[in-house]
Design an enzyme around this catalytic site. Structure first.
Site, short mmCIF file in Angstrom:
data_model
loop_
_atom_site.label_atom_id
_atom_site.label_comp_id
_atom_site.label_asym_id
_atom_site.label_seq_id
_atom_site.Cartn_x
_atom_site.Cartn_y
_atom_site.Cartn_z
N ASP A 67 0.88 -1.16 0.00
CA ASP A 67 0.00 0.00 0.00
C ASP A 67 0.92 1.21 0.00
OD1 ASP A 67 -2.18 1.64 0.16
OD2 ASP A 67 -2.56 1.27 2.28
N CYS A 120 -4.15 4.99 -3.44
CA CYS A 120 -5.40 5.76 -3.37
C CYS A 120 -5.36 6.84 -4.45
CB CYS A 120 -5.62 6.34 -1.98
SG CYS A 120 -4.36 7.50 -1.45
#
Length: 167
Positions: A67, A120
């Site tokens: 991530d 994101c």
């Protein structure tokens, strides 16, 4: 990060297996530790940057989740000031950092393991183009088509996820 994805994966392990949560930022691991305790997840091992166990895990992971830091373009609704600080220079910095993190994480993957790349961001440079680069450089292929989510005006943020494995 602060363990959000581990909160999703942890219960699915039903007490079996182990999640190793690593971040170079100690404050994020402290937040994650609190979140895991509240969720009563006990199969989590926290690995700060210089943890001695980290080197012993090379080549032993079935799954690795990266991530990575990014432009946060998928969450600009919640972080509107990002649009004023965004620049090509910052984008290139994030892309290089993403590649470094991925390369470091890849060494923990078993030969038949899978690695997840997640941002994101909604920018192709950080997502589709980045995954093409990573696959080409490291001899990987996509296990399935990547997942793109665009931000919703009153719903979720935008994000990108791709699952890769070795050829």
């Amino acid at each position: 990060g602060s363990g959000g994805k581990s909160l999703v994966f942890g219960p699915n392990l039903q007490g079996f297996g182990r999640i190793y949560l690593h971040d170079i930022r100690d404050e994020m691991l402290d937040q994650a530790r609190k979140r895991m305790k509240r969720a009563k997840l006990h199969n989590i091992q926290f690995l700060p940057e210089r943890h001695p166990l980290k080197n012993k895990l090379t080549g032993r992971m079935d799954w690795v989740v990266c991530d990575v830091p990014c432009s946060m373009s998928g969450s600009i609704r919640r972080n509107p000031n990002m649009k004023w600080i965004f620049s090509d220079e910052l984008l290139f910095k994030w892309i290089a950092q993403q590649r470094d993190i991925f390369e470091d994480a890849l060494k923990f993957l078993k030969p038949k393991g899978k690695i997840v790349y997640s941002t994101c961001s909604i920018l192709d440079e950080e997502n589709v183009r980045q995954v093409k680069y990573l696959c080409h450089k490291h001899g990987l292929f996509l296990s399935e088509p990547p997942f793109h989510a665009l931000p919703q005006s009153k719903g979720m943020d935008g994000f990108f996820t791709a699952i890769m494995e070795r050829m």
